[in-house]
Scaffold this motif. Structure first.
Motif, mmCIF file in Angstrom:
data_model
loop_
_atom_site.group_PDB
_atom_site.id
_atom_site.type_symbol
_atom_site.label_atom_id
_atom_site.label_comp_id
_atom_site.label_asym_id
_atom_site.label_seq_id
_atom_site.Cartn_x
_atom_site.Cartn_y
_atom_site.Cartn_z
ATOM 1 N N ARG A 38 0.681 -1.088 -0.004
ATOM 2 C CA ARG A 38 0.015 0.054 0.013
ATOM 3 C C ARG A 38 0.757 1.400 -0.090
ATOM 4 N NH1 ARG A 38 -5.203 -1.227 0.350
ATOM 5 N NH2 ARG A 38 -5.482 0.885 0.672
ATOM 6 N N GLN A 39 2.001 1.152 -1.008
ATOM 7 C CA GLN A 39 2.820 2.503 -1.070
ATOM 8 C C GLN A 39 2.889 2.739 -2.451
ATOM 9 O OE1 GLN A 39 3.860 4.773 1.132
ATOM 10 N NE2 GLN A 39 2.694 3.895 2.833
ATOM 11 N N HIS A 40 3.987 2.331 -3.073
ATOM 12 C CA HIS A 40 4.101 2.362 -4.480
ATOM 13 C C HIS A 40 5.016 1.156 -4.808
ATOM 14 C CE1 HIS A 40 3.717 6.818 -4.172
ATOM 15 N NE2 HIS A 40 4.740 6.820 -3.190
ATOM 16 N N THR A 41 4.418 0.693 -6.080
ATOM 17 C CA THR A 41 5.065 -0.682 -6.715
ATOM 18 C C THR A 41 5.383 -0.050 -7.997
ATOM 19 O OG1 THR A 41 3.698 -2.049 -5.189
ATOM 20 C CG2 THR A 41 4.886 -2.949 -7.128
ATOM 21 N N GLN A 42 6.474 -0.423 -8.535
ATOM 22 C CA GLN A 42 6.840 -0.223 -9.773
ATOM 23 C C GLN A 42 7.639 -1.264 -10.864
ATOM 24 O OE1 GLN A 42 8.127 4.209 -8.397
ATOM 25 N NE2 GLN A 42 9.442 2.792 -8.293
ATOM 26 N N ALA B 49 16.932 3.915 -16.017
ATOM 27 C CA ALA B 49 15.623 3.014 -15.719
ATOM 28 C C ALA B 49 14.622 3.456 -16.178
ATOM 29 C CB ALA B 49 16.179 2.954 -14.130
ATOM 30 N N LEU B 50 14.097 3.016 -17.066
ATOM 31 C CA LEU B 50 12.602 3.208 -17.828
ATOM 32 C C LEU B 50 11.692 2.580 -17.011
ATOM 33 C CD1 LEU B 50 10.953 4.820 -19.896
ATOM 34 C CD2 LEU B 50 11.599 2.797 -21.442
ATOM 35 N N PHE B 51 10.573 3.391 -16.577
ATOM 36 C CA PHE B 51 9.364 2.809 -15.645
ATOM 37 C C PHE B 51 8.356 2.610 -16.698
ATOM 38 C CE2 PHE B 51 12.384 4.415 -12.682
ATOM 39 C CZ PHE B 51 12.456 3.745 -11.720
ATOM 40 N N LEU B 52 7.844 1.236 -16.697
ATOM 41 C CA LEU B 52 6.852 0.714 -17.570
ATOM 42 C C LEU B 52 5.606 0.614 -16.649
ATOM 43 C CD1 LEU B 52 8.238 -2.396 -19.014
ATOM 44 C CD2 LEU B 52 8.484 -0.023 -19.961
ATOM 45 N N GLU B 53 5.347 0.881 -15.394
ATOM 46 C CA GLU B 53 4.163 0.726 -14.689
ATOM 47 C C GLU B 53 4.404 1.256 -13.366
ATOM 48 O OE1 GLU B 53 1.233 1.295 -14.136
ATOM 49 O OE2 GLU B 53 0.413 -0.023 -15.708
ATOM 50 N N ARG B 54 3.428 1.828 -12.797
ATOM 51 C CA ARG B 54 3.731 2.323 -11.354
ATOM 52 C C ARG B 54 2.167 2.273 -10.756
ATOM 53 N NH1 ARG B 54 4.901 8.348 -9.199
ATOM 54 N NH2 ARG B 54 3.181 8.443 -7.686
ATOM 55 N N LEU B 55 2.065 1.687 -9.604
ATOM 56 C CA LEU B 55 0.790 1.528 -9.074
ATOM 57 C C LEU B 55 1.052 2.389 -7.583
ATOM 58 C CD1 LEU B 55 -0.309 -2.229 -9.449
ATOM 59 C CD2 LEU B 55 -0.921 -0.190 -10.589
ATOM 60 N N GLY C 163 3.209 7.884 0.220
ATOM 61 C CA GLY C 163 4.394 8.868 0.658
ATOM 62 C C GLY C 163 5.054 9.371 -0.898
ATOM 63 N N ALA C 164 5.975 10.076 -0.546
ATOM 64 C CA ALA C 164 6.682 10.664 -1.884
ATOM 65 C C ALA C 164 7.429 9.763 -2.855
ATOM 66 C CB ALA C 164 7.853 11.763 -1.265
ATOM 67 N N ASN C 165 7.173 10.032 -4.129
ATOM 68 C CA ASN C 165 7.798 9.288 -5.033
ATOM 69 C C ASN C 165 7.794 9.984 -6.380
ATOM 70 O OD1 ASN C 165 8.864 7.355 -6.706
ATOM 71 N ND2 ASN C 165 6.916 5.913 -6.852
ATOM 72 N N VAL C 166 9.041 10.129 -6.965
ATOM 73 C CA VAL C 166 9.356 11.036 -8.110
ATOM 74 C C VAL C 166 9.051 10.273 -9.520
ATOM 75 C CG1 VAL C 166 10.798 12.196 -7.034
ATOM 76 C CG2 VAL C 166 11.733 10.525 -8.385
ATOM 77 N N THR C 167 8.827 8.906 -9.409
ATOM 78 C CA THR C 167 8.765 8.146 -10.471
ATOM 79 C C THR C 167 7.654 8.438 -11.376
ATOM 80 O OG1 THR C 167 9.859 6.413 -9.416
ATOM 81 C CG2 THR C 167 8.766 5.767 -11.525
ATOM 82 N N ARG C 168 7.680 8.336 -12.697
ATOM 83 C CA ARG C 168 6.457 8.554 -13.624
ATOM 84 C C ARG C 168 6.303 7.454 -14.468
ATOM 85 N NH1 ARG C 168 4.328 13.677 -14.143
ATOM 86 N NH2 ARG C 168 5.108 15.340 -12.981
ATOM 87 N N VAL D 166 9.542 -1.375 -4.781
ATOM 88 C CA VAL D 166 8.613 -0.593 -4.071
ATOM 89 C C VAL D 166 9.215 0.591 -3.449
ATOM 90 C CG1 VAL D 166 7.185 -2.444 -3.503
ATOM 91 C CG2 VAL D 166 8.814 -2.126 -1.894
ATOM 92 N N VAL D 167 8.671 1.855 -3.229
ATOM 93 C CA VAL D 167 9.112 2.915 -2.471
ATOM 94 C C VAL D 167 8.153 3.056 -1.380
ATOM 95 C CG1 VAL D 167 9.591 5.275 -2.859
ATOM 96 C CG2 VAL D 167 9.646 3.895 -4.469
ATOM 97 N N LEU D 168 9.015 3.139 -0.031
ATOM 98 C CA LEU D 168 8.406 3.110 1.299
ATOM 99 C C LEU D 168 8.666 4.219 1.949
ATOM 100 C CD1 LEU D 168 9.530 -0.554 2.333
ATOM 101 C CD2 LEU D 168 7.537 0.184 1.209
ATOM 102 N N PRO D 169 8.008 4.566 2.771
ATOM 103 C CA PRO D 169 8.453 5.822 3.883
ATOM 104 C C PRO D 169 9.790 5.369 4.554
ATOM 105 C CG PRO D 169 6.000 5.355 4.112
ATOM 106 C CD PRO D 169 6.631 4.352 3.218
ATOM 107 N N ARG D 170 10.662 6.202 4.795
ATOM 108 C CA ARG D 170 11.945 5.754 5.403
ATOM 109 C C ARG D 170 11.982 5.061 6.492
ATOM 110 N NH1 ARG D 170 17.135 8.155 4.343
ATOM 111 N NH2 ARG D 170 18.614 7.015 5.253
ATOM 112 N N ALA D 171 10.808 5.029 7.293
ATOM 113 C CA ALA D 171 11.005 4.352 8.594
ATOM 114 C C ALA D 171 10.301 2.972 8.707
ATOM 115 C CB ALA D 171 10.216 5.274 9.976
ATOM 116 N N SER D 172 9.628 2.728 7.540
ATOM 117 C CA SER D 172 8.879 1.483 7.186
ATOM 118 C C SER D 172 9.980 0.371 7.302
ATOM 119 C CB SER D 172 8.076 1.460 5.828
ATOM 120 O OG SER D 172 7.121 2.400 5.877
ATOM 121 N N PRO D 173 9.397 -0.781 7.526
ATOM 122 C CA PRO D 173 10.414 -2.061 7.736
ATOM 123 C C PRO D 173 10.229 -2.548 6.409
ATOM 124 C CG PRO D 173 7.947 -2.480 8.610
ATOM 125 C CD PRO D 173 8.290 -1.123 8.469
#
Length: 249
Positions: free
Chosen positions: A100-104, A113-119, A125-130, A219-226
């Motif tokens: 429940r954050q970002h999956t890419q 790195a060319l990103f084909l998909e992002r959920l 939280g923050a994420n610069v990927t498009r 995945v991109v997580l908040p810094r404090a997440s496990p």
């Protein structure tokens, strides 16, 4: 293709026109395209008109230019990226439902790195990927995985070039990066805290198609997440994606 006076082929000029569009700059005038491509206005206007006529560009009521739907249509026909995205998406959704954050999903393209998909979750939280955006391979977690498994010549080319810092924690020392890439190949994943943004941590693993690494799932997580739950979710998803890729041949 005929060359211009500068020696550029028509193909290279068309590519420059198309490359002048970015994720942030989706609409331009023909004059702006000429300036950004460095082409004479007459040449840029002629190429733009030809591409509009072919449907690769579109012109709106205010005479502004955007990428055309036919370009998108052609890009999807028989695309390796489409096959990969179709195989990955159901399993990315499973990761996203758990994390429940970002999956890419990303691939290596021209040393980036060319990103084909992002959920993304609405409360993530923050994420610069498009989608269809790029990030440096030495900075993003997906890029690090792709670089670790790239052809050695690609790795050496990237390591020999200046390594740009995106945050205070981006690794820009070539030898430190070389050691990290070795560790990624040994461990099978990477955890990259603060590499893109200091408030986030990227976690990524490779996706293989018949032993060849063809993508990175991250995945991109908040810094404090496990990070352990993310690693386990990604590993399970990658195994399923690889099975579906093999079955699609």
């Amino acid at each position: 293709m005929a060359n211009s006076r500068s020696g550029d082929s028509m193909t290279s000029r068309i590519v420059r026109v198309l490359d002048s569009f970015t994720g942030e700059r989706t609409v331009q005038t023909a004059t702006q395209i000429a300036r950004r491509t460095g082409m004479p206005q007459s040449s840029a206007h002629r190429i733009v008109n030809d591409l509009v006529e072919a449907g690769l560009l579109e012109r709106d009521d205010e005479n502004r230019i955007r990428l055309g739907m036919r370009l998108w249509e052609l890009a999807l026909r028989g695309s390796r990226a489409l096959r990969l995205r179709q195989a990955a998406l159901p399993h990315m959704e499973a990761v996203q439902a758990q994390i429940r954050q970002h999956t890419q999903l990303a691939v290596l393209e021209h040393d980036e790195a060319l990103f084909l998909e992002r959920l993304s979750d609405p409360d993530s939280g923050a994420n610069v990927t498009r989608i269809a955006g790029r990030l440096p391979v030495h900075a993003s977690s997906a890029g690090l995985v792709l670089l670790a498994h790239a052809d050695p010549a690609v790795r050496e080319r990237v390591l020999a070039a200046p390594l740009r810092s995106l945050s205070p924690e981006t690794i820009t020392d070539a030898e430190a990066l070389r050691k990290l890439l070795t560790s990624i190949r040994r461990r099978g994943h990477v955890v990259a805290p603060g590499s893109i943004e200091v408030i986030s941590t990227g976690v990524a693993i490779p996706v293989r198609d018949h032993e060849e690494v063809v993508a990175a799932l991250s995945v991109v997580l908040p810094r404090a997440s496990p990070t352990e739950p993310a690693v386990l979710a990604l590993l399970a998803a990658a195994k399923s994606i690889e099975r579906d890729l093999q079955n699609s041949h």
